[in-house]
Structure formats: C-alpha cells, structure tokens
Design a protein around this motif. Structure first.
Motif, PDB file in Angstrom:
ATOM      1  N   LEU A  79       0.813  -1.211   0.000  1.00 42.14           N
ATOM      2  CA  LEU A  79       0.000   0.000   0.000  1.00 42.14           C
ATOM      3  C   LEU A  79       0.851   1.267   0.000  1.00 42.14           C
ATOM      4  CD1 LEU A  79      -2.810  -0.983   2.548  1.00 42.14           C
ATOM      5  CD2 LEU A  79      -2.823  -1.195   0.048  1.00 42.14           C
ATOM      6  N   GLY A  80       2.166   1.098  -0.110  1.00 42.76           N
ATOM      7  CA  GLY A  80       3.048   2.255  -0.205  1.00 42.76           C
ATOM      8  C   GLY A  80       2.992   3.129   1.031  1.00 42.76           C
ATOM      9  N   GLU A  81       2.854   4.445   0.808  1.00 47.61           N
ATOM     10  CA  GLU A  81       2.868   5.389   1.923  1.00 47.61           C
ATOM     11  C   GLU A  81       1.729   5.135   2.905  1.00 47.61           C
ATOM     12  OE1 GLU A  81       4.105   9.631   0.916  1.00 47.61           O
ATOM     13  OE2 GLU A  81       3.397   8.891  -1.023  1.00 47.61           O
ATOM     14  N   ILE A  82       0.591   4.675   2.399  1.00 49.84           N
ATOM     15  CA  ILE A  82      -0.529   4.392   3.303  1.00 49.84           C
ATOM     16  C   ILE A  82      -0.201   3.185   4.169  1.00 49.84           C
ATOM     17  CG2 ILE A  82      -2.958   3.727   3.418  1.00 49.84           C
ATOM     18  CD1 ILE A  82      -3.381   5.337   0.856  1.00 49.84           C
ATOM     19  N   GLY A  83       0.432   2.180   3.586  1.00 48.47           N
ATOM     20  CA  GLY A  83       0.864   1.034   4.371  1.00 48.47           C
ATOM     21  C   GLY A  83       1.846   1.436   5.448  1.00 48.47           C
ATOM     22  N   THR A  84       2.755   2.339   5.110  1.00 48.58           N
ATOM     23  CA  THR A  84       3.717   2.840   6.088  1.00 48.58           C
ATOM     24  C   THR A  84       3.013   3.601   7.209  1.00 48.58           C
ATOM     25  OG1 THR A  84       5.441   3.022   4.395  1.00 48.58           O
ATOM     26  CG2 THR A  84       5.750   4.298   6.425  1.00 48.58           C
ATOM     27  N   ALA A  85       2.016   4.400   6.829  1.00 51.19           N
ATOM     28  CA  ALA A  85       1.247   5.140   7.835  1.00 51.19           C
ATOM     29  C   ALA A  85       0.571   4.192   8.809  1.00 51.19           C
ATOM     30  CB  ALA A  85       0.220   6.040   7.156  1.00 51.19           C
ATOM     31  N   ILE A  86       0.060   3.073   8.297  1.00 51.02           N
ATOM     32  CA  ILE A  86      -0.625   2.106   9.151  1.00 51.02           C
ATOM     33  C   ILE A  86       0.361   1.407  10.078  1.00 51.02           C
ATOM     34  CG2 ILE A  86      -1.904  -0.075   9.152  1.00 51.02           C
ATOM     35  CD1 ILE A  86      -3.112   0.844   6.434  1.00 51.02           C
ATOM     36  N   THR A  87       1.430   0.881   9.515  1.00 46.22           N
ATOM     37  CA  THR A  87       2.346   0.058  10.305  1.00 46.22           C
ATOM     38  C   THR A  87       3.215   0.891  11.248  1.00 46.22           C
ATOM     39  OG1 THR A  87       3.952   0.083   8.472  1.00 46.22           O
ATOM     40  CG2 THR A  87       2.427  -1.775   8.590  1.00 46.22           C
ATOM     41  N   GLY A  93      -5.795   1.711  17.404  1.00 45.82           N
ATOM     42  CA  GLY A  93      -6.766   2.751  17.074  1.00 45.82           C
ATOM     43  C   GLY A  93      -6.209   3.738  16.070  1.00 45.82           C
ATOM     44  N   ALA A  94      -4.953   4.149  16.245  1.00 43.29           N
ATOM     45  CA  ALA A  94      -4.330   5.087  15.307  1.00 43.29           C
ATOM     46  C   ALA A  94      -4.152   4.445  13.942  1.00 43.29           C
ATOM     47  CB  ALA A  94      -2.983   5.550  15.854  1.00 43.29           C
ATOM     48  N   ALA A  95      -3.802   3.153  13.907  1.00 45.73           N
ATOM     49  CA  ALA A  95      -3.613   2.459  12.635  1.00 45.73           C
ATOM     50  C   ALA A  95      -4.917   2.384  11.845  1.00 45.73           C
ATOM     51  CB  ALA A  95      -3.068   1.056  12.892  1.00 45.73           C
ATOM     52  N   LEU A  96      -6.010   2.031  12.529  1.00 48.40           N
ATOM     53  CA  LEU A  96      -7.303   1.946  11.840  1.00 48.40           C
ATOM     54  C   LEU A  96      -7.768   3.323  11.378  1.00 48.40           C
ATOM     55  CD1 LEU A  96      -9.158  -0.638  14.128  1.00 48.40           C
ATOM     56  CD2 LEU A  96      -8.131  -1.042  11.882  1.00 48.40           C
ATOM     57  N   ARG A  97      -7.523   4.341  12.189  1.00 49.41           N
ATOM     58  CA  ARG A  97      -7.901   5.700  11.810  1.00 49.41           C
ATOM     59  C   ARG A  97      -7.128   6.140  10.566  1.00 49.41           C
ATOM     60  NH1 ARG A  97     -12.079   8.347  12.184  1.00 49.41           N
ATOM     61  NH2 ARG A  97     -12.227   7.961  14.436  1.00 49.41           N
ATOM     62  N   ARG A  98      -5.861   5.841  10.506  1.00 42.36           N
ATOM     63  CA  ARG A  98      -5.066   6.217   9.335  1.00 42.36           C
ATOM     64  C   ARG A  98      -5.534   5.487   8.079  1.00 42.36           C
ATOM     65  NH1 ARG A  98       1.206   6.575  11.651  1.00 42.36           N
ATOM     66  NH2 ARG A  98       0.832   8.354  13.064  1.00 42.36           N
ATOM     67  N   PHE A  99      -5.890   4.225   8.223  1.00 38.80           N
ATOM     68  CA  PHE A  99      -6.402   3.471   7.075  1.00 38.80           C
ATOM     69  C   PHE A  99      -7.683   4.123   6.560  1.00 38.80           C
ATOM     70  CE2 PHE A  99      -8.118  -0.837   5.480  1.00 38.80           C
ATOM     71  CZ  PHE A  99      -7.489  -0.681   4.258  1.00 38.80           C
ATOM     72  N   ALA A 100      -8.592   4.456   7.460  1.00 40.27           N
ATOM     73  CA  ALA A 100      -9.861   5.071   7.066  1.00 40.27           C
ATOM     74  C   ALA A 100      -9.646   6.459   6.473  1.00 40.27           C
ATOM     75  CB  ALA A 100     -10.801   5.143   8.262  1.00 40.27           C
ATOM     76  N   ASP A 101      -8.768   7.246   7.073  1.00 43.43           N
ATOM     77  CA  ASP A 101      -8.568   8.624   6.630  1.00 43.43           C
ATOM     78  C   ASP A 101      -7.991   8.716   5.227  1.00 43.43           C
ATOM     79  OD1 ASP A 101      -9.547   9.599   9.001  1.00 43.43           O
ATOM     80  OD2 ASP A 101      -7.589  10.080   9.866  1.00 43.43           O
ATOM     81  N   HIS A 102      -7.234   7.716   4.807  1.00 48.13           N
ATOM     82  CA  HIS A 102      -6.532   7.804   3.531  1.00 48.13           C
ATOM     83  C   HIS A 102      -7.015   6.797   2.494  1.00 48.13           C
ATOM     84  CE1 HIS A 102      -3.649   9.305   6.674  1.00 48.13           C
ATOM     85  NE2 HIS A 102      -3.736  10.351   5.879  1.00 48.13           N
ATOM     86  N   PHE A 103      -8.073   6.073   2.807  1.00 47.88           N
ATOM     87  CA  PHE A 103      -8.528   5.009   1.910  1.00 47.88           C
ATOM     88  C   PHE A 103      -8.941   5.539   0.544  1.00 47.88           C
ATOM     89  CE2 PHE A 103     -11.466   1.842   0.196  1.00 47.88           C
ATOM     90  CZ  PHE A 103     -10.715   0.683   0.360  1.00 47.88           C
ATOM     91  N   GLU A 104      -9.448   6.764   0.483  1.00 48.35           N
ATOM     92  CA  GLU A 104      -9.919   7.282  -0.802  1.00 48.35           C
ATOM     93  C   GLU A 104      -8.795   7.401  -1.824  1.00 48.35           C
ATOM     94  OE1 GLU A 104     -10.711  11.755  -0.944  1.00 48.35           O
ATOM     95  OE2 GLU A 104     -10.917  11.316   1.205  1.00 48.35           O
ATOM     96  N   LEU A 105      -7.541   7.398  -1.367  1.00 47.68           N
ATOM     97  CA  LEU A 105      -6.428   7.404  -2.314  1.00 47.68           C
ATOM     98  C   LEU A 105      -6.268   6.047  -2.982  1.00 47.68           C
ATOM     99  CD1 LEU A 105      -3.710   9.364  -0.298  1.00 47.68           C
ATOM    100  CD2 LEU A 105      -5.020  10.188  -2.267  1.00 47.68           C
ATOM    101  N   ALA A 206       9.919   2.775  10.370  1.00 47.99           N
ATOM    102  CA  ALA A 206       9.486   3.523   9.195  1.00 47.99           C
ATOM    103  C   ALA A 206       8.863   4.851   9.602  1.00 47.99           C
ATOM    104  CB  ALA A 206       8.489   2.697   8.393  1.00 47.99           C
ATOM    105  N   ARG A 207       9.072   5.853   8.789  1.00 47.88           N
ATOM    106  CA  ARG A 207       8.489   7.162   9.030  1.00 47.88           C
ATOM    107  C   ARG A 207       7.428   7.438   7.977  1.00 47.88           C
ATOM    108  NH1 ARG A 207      13.283  11.451  10.632  1.00 47.88           N
ATOM    109  NH2 ARG A 207      14.016  10.386  12.529  1.00 47.88           N
ATOM    110  N   CYS A 208       6.280   7.876   8.430  1.00 46.35           N
ATOM    111  CA  CYS A 208       5.208   8.161   7.487  1.00 46.35           C
ATOM    112  C   CYS A 208       5.086   9.665   7.266  1.00 46.35           C
ATOM    113  CB  CYS A 208       3.871   7.586   7.966  1.00 46.35           C
ATOM    114  SG  CYS A 208       3.235   8.384   9.456  1.00 46.35           S
ATOM    115  N   ASN A 209       4.577  10.010   6.118  1.00 48.85           N
ATOM    116  CA  ASN A 209       4.416  11.417   5.758  1.00 48.85           C
ATOM    117  C   ASN A 209       2.922  11.727   5.700  1.00 48.85           C
ATOM    118  OD1 ASN A 209       4.515  13.993   4.753  1.00 48.85           O
ATOM    119  ND2 ASN A 209       5.542  13.451   2.825  1.00 48.85           N
ATOM    120  N   LEU A 210       2.321  11.939   6.856  1.00 50.13           N
ATOM    121  CA  LEU A 210       0.890  12.197   6.900  1.00 50.13           C
ATOM    122  C   LEU A 210       0.532  13.491   6.185  1.00 50.13           C
ATOM    123  CD1 LEU A 210      -0.016  11.173  10.572  1.00 50.13           C
ATOM    124  CD2 LEU A 210      -0.322   9.846   8.471  1.00 50.13           C
ATOM    125  N   LYS A 211       1.388  14.493   6.283  1.00 47.61           N
ATOM    126  CA  LYS A 211       1.133  15.752   5.592  1.00 47.61           C
ATOM    127  C   LYS A 211       1.122  15.545   4.082  1.00 47.61           C
ATOM    128  CE  LYS A 211       2.670  20.559   5.256  1.00 47.61           C
ATOM    129  NZ  LYS A 211       3.670  21.573   5.734  1.00 47.61           N
TER     130      LYS A 211
END
Length: 333
Positions: A79-87, A93-105, A206-211
């Motif tokens: 899932l690339g950057e989204i996968g990194t954001a999750i893991t 709770g934060a992992a599931l929130r990140r998956f939901a917040d970025h799923f539209e990509l 891993a570092r995620c780039n939420l911005k």
C-alpha cells in the motif's frame, strides 16, 4: 460519470495466492477482463473488474473463505505510503484511523470509515457504485485486510470481533460462530471491543508522511469532477434521510452557486443528478432486497410518497417498479 478505479496494488497477493485455492491466475484475470499487462502498465484498474475478479475467485476457489484469507495475508507494504502510515502507528486505534482517513487514495466510489460508539469500535466498508454487484468477495477481502491490521496488535482478536455483510448469503466459510456474523446490512463491517484500540502495534522504524498524504487527498479531490464527488456523497447518504444540496456543496468546499455552475458545465442540474443516483440505487435495491415493498424502497431513496417514486422510475426505466422487480427476481431464478 467516470468509471471508479482502484489502485493496481490491490491485486498484489491475489495472483500468488490463487494456485493454493485451485485457481489459475491468468484465467481469473481474463474472466474479469484483466490481464497481467494491464496490471503491469497501469497504476489504476477498473473497480468493477476488480470486484468481478474477486467474485470469480471466491466462487471457484476450493475453500469458501479464500478471499478473506487473501486479505488476512495481505502485505501492507504494497500500500506504499498508506501502508507505512498504518504500520508506523503506535496503537491499533491510530492504525485503523489512518487506514480510514486515507482510503480514498486507494479506491474510488467507496466508503471506509472508523467509528467508536458505546464501547464498540467499527470499521465500515461499502462500494458506493450500485452498478457494481455482486461484491461479496470484495467485502470479504477488504475486511480481511482490516482483520490483518487488528491481528498485528491483538493476535487472538478473532475470538472477539464481529463481522457484518450487506449481502444476504451465509456461506462465508469463516471459522467463527454465526452469532458473530450478520447479513443483509447497509454496509460491511468489522467490530471489536473499544479496549483493543489501545493495544500497541509492532515497533516500526518507518516514518510516514501524513502531511504528504493529506496533500495527495486534496489534489485528488480538486481533480475529481464535481459530478462524481457529489454522486458518491449522495449514494453514501441515500438511506439516511433528506439530501440537502447546500450541505453537500459546503462539504466539498464549494458554494451552492459554484456547485450549480460546475454541474451546468456537465449539462446537469443537482435534481437530475439526484434522480439518476436514486434510479441506479433503486435497481440495486430490487436485486438485493426482494423482501422490501415498493413503498419501503421509495422511503429508503428519500421519497416522501411512493407514487412519486413510481412515476420517476417508470420515466427512467420505461416500466413500473413492480414490473421491473418481478422481471429481476424471475431472471435470478
């Protein structure tokens, strides 16, 4: 309307897993109008074809829970950057929130949201496009990915989660009691005790780039035709009461006047778009909810009087809804 698409990475894990379930990958892709060249040369593929492929695999696999298993074993790194954001999230709770917040990509015309209420946390998933059906095995796969995320933090979580499906079928093949499975709902869902949300995710460097992900979402929304964004929002709210065009315009960051101008550029009014969405959803309702009366379907679609719905449906389809539903049910048997 443009055809909804899904990132080609969604296929990762499918072709490698298919032989274990007695499925020939090339044949499964071909049944859905896909081939390896399509996948190799395109970042995005048709969501309708992807769902068709999932259905084909699920129906032909030598194990009824094959599509769930593919999701459960999915490599989130795909899932690339989204996968990194999750893991890289510290808690479940934060992992599931990140998956939901970025799923539209990852996928168009789909809702994936994360809710917490009354001691229960729920991830809801549903393809909004009513022309994509059946889609049971797409739901099995998608909830399987959610379960994978949950099990990263809580390995024995399957003993406590509950699953809900929008389809009426009961042949999921999942090794869990029927008391924790439900069917015929508005959405597909995975629910778990809220206490699990504080469970720690495995350590990650891993570092995620939420911005950066937020910037991608904003860019995608700006590029998406107003018609498509509004249609998705209408489908998401169809059974939740009155649909107000001013509220929808505000939600997508437009004034009502700008929204009307954007629709006019596509030779469309908001009412015409609403009617089109209602009619397409009605066809799905008749295929999937045969127990509902015409009046109930009309109410679900936002009509105060079912006679208004009957007239609108007859103009749109050419036959009354009673006749359309009878013909649809006959063709299914």
């Amino acid at each position: 309307m443009s055809q909804p698409a899904v990132q080609a990475e969604a296929l990762c894990g499918w072709t490698d897993s298919m032989p274990a379930f007695g499925i020939e990958p090339d044949e499964a892709l071909a049944r859905a109008g896909l081939d390896n060249d399509d996948v190799a040369t395109s970042n995005r593929i048709s969501l309708k074809r992807f769902a068709r492929m999932a259905e084909s695999v699920g129906e032909r696999a030598n194990h009824p829970a094959a599509t769930w298993t593919i999701g459960l074993n999915y490599d989130l790194a795909q899932l690339g950057e989204i996968g990194t954001a999750i893991t890289s999230a510290q808690t479940l709770g934060a992992a599931l929130r990140r998956f939901a917040d970025h799923f539209e990509l990852l996928q168009d015309s789909t809702t994936l949201d994360f809710q917490v209420k009354d001691g229960t946390a729920t991830v809801n998933y549903r393809i909004l496009d009513p022309d994509i059906w059946p889609r049971h095995h797409d739901a099995m796969f998608s909830l399987g990915i959610v379960a994978r995320i949950v099990r990263m933090a809580v390995p024995d979580a399957m003993d406590e989660i509950e699953l809900g499906f929008e389809c009426a079928r009961r042949d999921t093949g999942l090794a869990m009691p029927l008391s924790r499975l439900s069917f015929g709902g508005e959405v597909n869902s995975l629910s778990l005790p809220v206490a699990m949300l504080d469970a720690a995710m495995p350590p990650s460097e891993a570092r995620c780039n939420l911005k950066g992900l937020s910037t991608q979402i904003a860019r995608k929304r700006r590029a998406e035709p107003a018609r498509d964004r509004l249609a998705a929002m209408i489908f998401a709210r169809m059974s939740q009461g009155e649909i107000n065009q001013d509220e929808l315009a505000s939600e997508i960051g437009m004034s009502s006047r700008t929204m009307r101008r954007r629709l006019a550029e596509a030779h469309l009014t908001f009412q015409q778009l609403l009617d089109e969405c209602r009619m397409r959803q009605a066809m799905l309702e008749f295929r999937t909810r045969p127990e509902c009366s015409i009046a109930q379907v009309a109410l679900r679609l936002g009509y105060a009087e079912h006679s208004n719905f009957t007239r609108a449906f007859t103009r749109w389809v050419g036959v009354p809804p009673q006749r359309y539903r009878a013909d649809t049910l006959q063709s299914q048997h």
